[in-house]
Design a protein around this motif. Sequence first.
Motif, short mmCIF file in Angstrom:
data_model
loop_
_atom_site.label_atom_id
_atom_site.label_comp_id
_atom_site.label_asym_id
_atom_site.label_seq_id
_atom_site.Cartn_x
_atom_site.Cartn_y
_atom_site.Cartn_z
N TRP A 118 0.75 -1.13 0.11
CA TRP A 118 -0.03 -0.03 0.10
C TRP A 118 0.71 1.10 0.03
O TRP A 118 1.81 1.38 0.55
CB TRP A 118 -1.01 -0.05 1.31
N PRO A 119 0.91 2.35 -1.08
CA PRO A 119 1.38 3.30 -0.77
C PRO A 119 1.13 4.54 0.34
O PRO A 119 0.05 4.43 0.56
CB PRO A 119 1.06 4.04 -2.30
N GLY A 120 2.46 4.84 0.74
CA GLY A 120 2.05 5.92 1.81
C GLY A 120 1.41 5.76 2.91
O GLY A 120 1.66 4.66 3.38
N ASP A 121 0.34 6.47 3.05
CA ASP A 121 -0.45 6.46 4.35
C ASP A 121 -1.69 5.50 4.02
O ASP A 121 -2.71 5.23 5.06
CB ASP A 121 -1.15 8.02 4.70
N THR A 122 -1.84 4.82 2.94
CA THR A 122 -2.93 4.15 2.55
C THR A 122 -3.13 2.94 3.34
O THR A 122 -4.37 2.76 3.81
CB THR A 122 -2.81 3.61 1.06
N THR A 161 -6.81 10.82 0.52
CA THR A 161 -5.36 10.40 0.80
C THR A 161 -5.27 9.21 0.15
O THR A 161 -4.11 9.10 -0.86
CB THR A 161 -5.62 9.93 2.37
N ASP A 164 -4.65 10.17 -3.78
CA ASP A 164 -3.47 10.88 -3.90
C ASP A 164 -2.54 9.99 -3.82
O ASP A 164 -1.48 9.99 -4.69
CB ASP A 164 -3.45 11.90 -2.92
N GLN A 165 -2.37 8.98 -3.15
CA GLN A 165 -1.25 8.05 -2.70
C GLN A 165 -1.24 7.15 -4.10
O GLN A 165 -0.08 7.08 -4.63
CB GLN A 165 -1.60 7.12 -1.81
N GLU A 168 -0.11 9.18 -6.92
CA GLU A 168 1.59 9.53 -7.14
C GLU A 168 2.31 8.30 -7.48
O GLU A 168 3.58 8.69 -8.21
CB GLU A 168 2.04 9.80 -5.59
#
Length: 175
Positions: A118-122, A161, A164-165, A168
């Motif tokens: 999972w990317p970033g804060d996902t 969120t 956006d993740q 990106e």
Amino acid sequence: MTYRSVEAILEQQDADLGAAEAHGIATGMLCVEIRADAENWLRELIDDEQQLIDEDKALLHGVFEKTRVLLENQNEDFAFDLLMPEDDDPLDEQVEALRCWCQGFLFGVGYAQTGSDWPGDTAEVMRDMIELTKIDTDVGDEDDENALVELREYVRAAVFTVRDQFAELGQSQPH
């Protein structure tokens, strides 16, 4: 795009889910892949979408496409919202719809994102959504109403969120 209209179509088709969950699925799919296909979504909702009359199919396609547009234009006016019962509907119905919406969102993201990274804060958002699927629907006082408003706002922000993740990563952007 009204909750009751979508709910009525799904009930008429003996779908195993309601309008909130259906919208959660669409949103999850679109957060991962903005070019997701409405036909794939319809197949998840209704066993035999050939049974849909044109007017109902058009309404459901409209819900999916409007969700796509609102997610794509998130920075303009933050108009995206969860497809939920009206504010004057019983609170327990609204809370149950939020629970189902989160359940649908998790399914939609999982439908479109098959990898385990999972990317970033996902990953954190996904954990929060899982917790929201366990929400107690035995509610009724003003504190519960205020909490529901806050949870809805959190979920709306969480959707962006996730969106956006994945954007990106380049997975979600149109080429």
